[in-house]
Write a protein that holds these residues in place. Structure first.
Motif: not given
Lengths: 414, 414
Positions: B75-92
């Motif tokens: 994995t490269q850093p460009g493939q990563i998005v951080l967030a306040p929990g994985s919940k908002p990422l699953l929503m997005a």
């Protein structure tokens, strides 16, 4: 597309890292160091690793309730929901409020995308001549009637008090007009008051629609702007003290539980402290408001001096000039619209601003938003100096930035 | 309605505050104290009050990229998005992925409400007999074809590896079957791997669908479960290294910029440290996984001993028993469904569990989820003792909780 303000911020950071000298006014950040006592609270909160209540702990909700109560809005802790910033709260409100959304034009660039993510239509209404943050009442009424005639149902109006992007505060009379209209047309108001503590000059009157039509108004706020901790993501919402308000609060809490769980525990400790407003916080708020006012006013003076129109800023840390009177002269520089105006400023003079069309404004207009809170210096030391200075405009680094802006705009408008 | 797990957690906290002695297994929290070095990083990060990049700072993204790379997913850093929990990422992801959503039945209680908030339909598919977290492949294929025949378009399947609520890990062969199906039926996979580091016994094989069908899989993770900082809200997503992946990442970042701006700066400092996995973090992860395994297994043994069916837990900190073999006996206690089963346990024996129908399961089935990670003690001291103990089951407070569960269930199943 990433929010244009965040995208521009990242672009400028990359250019600066590559050595470019850019006067960056394209991002709405209160660029000041962390206030020490806030960091102390974060550190004290480090042991808070449990989830806790979705709406926030009792102590934090009580502090926010006290904050609103001191501002003429008597509030119980049960009316408060905290969140990682006011953004997710505004999104949750989109999910639970009925009907489509009316926005002032121009307005903050996340309101419209949020409404669209919640599958709502957006109805922009022009702002009055003297202030932003509220739609012109006559235009609002006309739009509501026209939309209804077409079978549409705009039911929610978002207000920004004080306003981003114009840096102005709608007068109490304007707010009351909108509230009367909300009663007559059965509209719900979302009052984004995140800049509320950054009113300048001190004593400027601000009436929240929650004072006038309490059952129809949800107020959002946060610490990002007033205490310069945008990167900590601390927001809160106040719901009406009524059956309708309680249902909305429950619905937003439900959405919150599926979207973000809760505000991080250490940040709740910060919120409990900051919203209780001990003397040192009040002093810090006043110092920030004063600095923002002085520098915003200086940039406003430059805009007027080069011949642009501009509403005099009275809150927050933005100016929103209109270069329409200079259209002919700007045409000589290939500038004919919002995008080309901001592009030329960036390329010719290294001045970054956010073009008005990213805020929903007419892309043919010659307008942009300049965040003057970005001019306090690059280092925490310079920023602290600006906050502490009797006359921040005399600090060499602030003066140099203002001179760059003056020269860049003068060059473009010659 | 608030997420049923969060609602139950708040209810139990209120009952406990009122003096009730409740064995609380109704909430999926790793109830352990903050690991000291994590708190140190939070404190170091306290000066980070600027917004920074939406996806997270380079350092944090590089750490998460390294974390995945060490797990067989370069994995490269460009493939990563951080967030306040994985919940908002699953929503997005719900906002940006095409089509409707397939969920294993039962599954974590926020997947379905999120899909509905994004205006999508949910298609639940039963899990296989031996494990949860994946739909039964044959049933999945049948459902896809039936849905298509009706003009519907389920396009995304959510997997949970290891699983919440069953505490099991789909075998590599099961995962490969689902991946083959994803290729054949043109499905996209969201692999929720937030329990990935809590595999027990050590060495249990876990294949991520991102290894098998990399272009079709987004993986989400976070520190809430593995390092017991649910209340800090730190999550991350890994996108495919392809044009499709890059578009998805950009789309999620765009939604993120309008929904939550970015993960709080101090939490990014924690993420940069924890995901880089220095020796003390690896040791802590191993200690947590061991404790969760030992206690989950003990509760599993109780379920079997009273006559329930139960998949043997192999990851995370849950068991998901089925009391169908005891239906006649339970009828004598007025228990005939998921809701009455959990209600009787709470009222008669003070044992809180989450009934299966809140996880999308058949409300007539006699199933519940028990979070065994809640049994380590009320105080940080007791919890730390559990983590440090050679045999945590011999600690008086853990033993007492297990005895309460044993007695409560025995009474109900007599």
């Amino acid at each position: 597309m990433v929010s244009p303000n965040l995208a521009l911020n990242e672009y400028v950071a990359q250019r600066q890292a590559a050595g470019d000298d850019i006067v960056h006014m394209g991002f709405g950040e209160a660029r000041l160091p962390v206030f020490g006592p806030l960091a102390d609270q974060l550190i004290k909160g480090a042991t808070r690793n449990a989830y806790g209540p979705v709406a926030g702990c009792e102590e934090a909700r009580a502090a926010v309730a006290g904050y609103f109560t001191r501002r003429g809005l008597p509030t119980q802790p049960g009316q408060i929901v905290l969140a990682p910033g006011s953004k997710p709260l505004l999104m949750a409100l989109n999910h639970v409020l009925p009907g489509d959304v009316v926005l002032p034009r121009p307005c903050w660039n996340s309101y419209a995308p949020q409404a669209k993510l919640a599958n709502k239509d957006v109805f922009p209404v022009a702002i009055p001549a003297e202030c932003g943050g509220v739609p012109d009442p006559a235009a609002l009424r006309g739009m509501i009637h026209a939309a209804r005639a077409l079978g549409r149902a705009p039911r929610t109006v978002v207000l920004t008090l004080p306003d981003n992007p114009t840096g102005t505060i709608a007068s109490p009379e304007r707010v009351r007009e909108i509230c009367r209209l909300a009663e007559e047309e059965d509209l719900f108001l979302v009052s984004d008051e995140i800049y509320r503590d950054l009113v300048h000059p001190p004593g400027t009157e601000l009436v929240s629609p929650a004072e006038v039509v309490p059952d129809r108004t949800v107020v959002t706020t946060g610490l990002s702007k007033s205490l310069a901790v945008g990167g900590w993501r601390i927001g809160a919402a106040r719901f009406p003290d009524s059956a309708v308000g309680e249902r909305l609060r429950a619905d937003v809490t439900s959405v919150a539980s599926d979207l973000w769980s809760t505000l991080a525990g250490p940040m709740q400790a910060v919120a409990a402290y900051a919203f209780s407003e001990p003397p040192e916080i009040r002093q810090q708020l006043a110092a920030c408001a004063r600095l923002h006012g002085v520098v915003a006013h200086a940039v406003y003076e430059i805009m007027i001096s080069v011949g642009a129109q501009c509403r005099r800023p009275t809150g927050g840390f933005y100016v929103y000039p209109d270069f329409e009177p200079l259209r002919d002269r700007l045409a000589g520089h290939g500038v004919s619209c919002s995008a080309s105006l901001s592009r030329e400023l960036l390329l010719q003079s290294g001045i970054a601003v956010l073009p008005g069309h990213h805020l929903g404004d007419d892309d043919q207009a010659l307008r942009f938003k300049a965040a003057t809170s970005m001019l306090y210096g690059e280092s925490a030391h310079e920023q602290q100096m600006a906050l502490d200075a009797n006359d921040p405009l005399r600090l060499p680094h602030v003066d140099a930035a203002l001179t760059r802006i003056d020269e860049g705009l003068t060059k473009l408008c010659r």
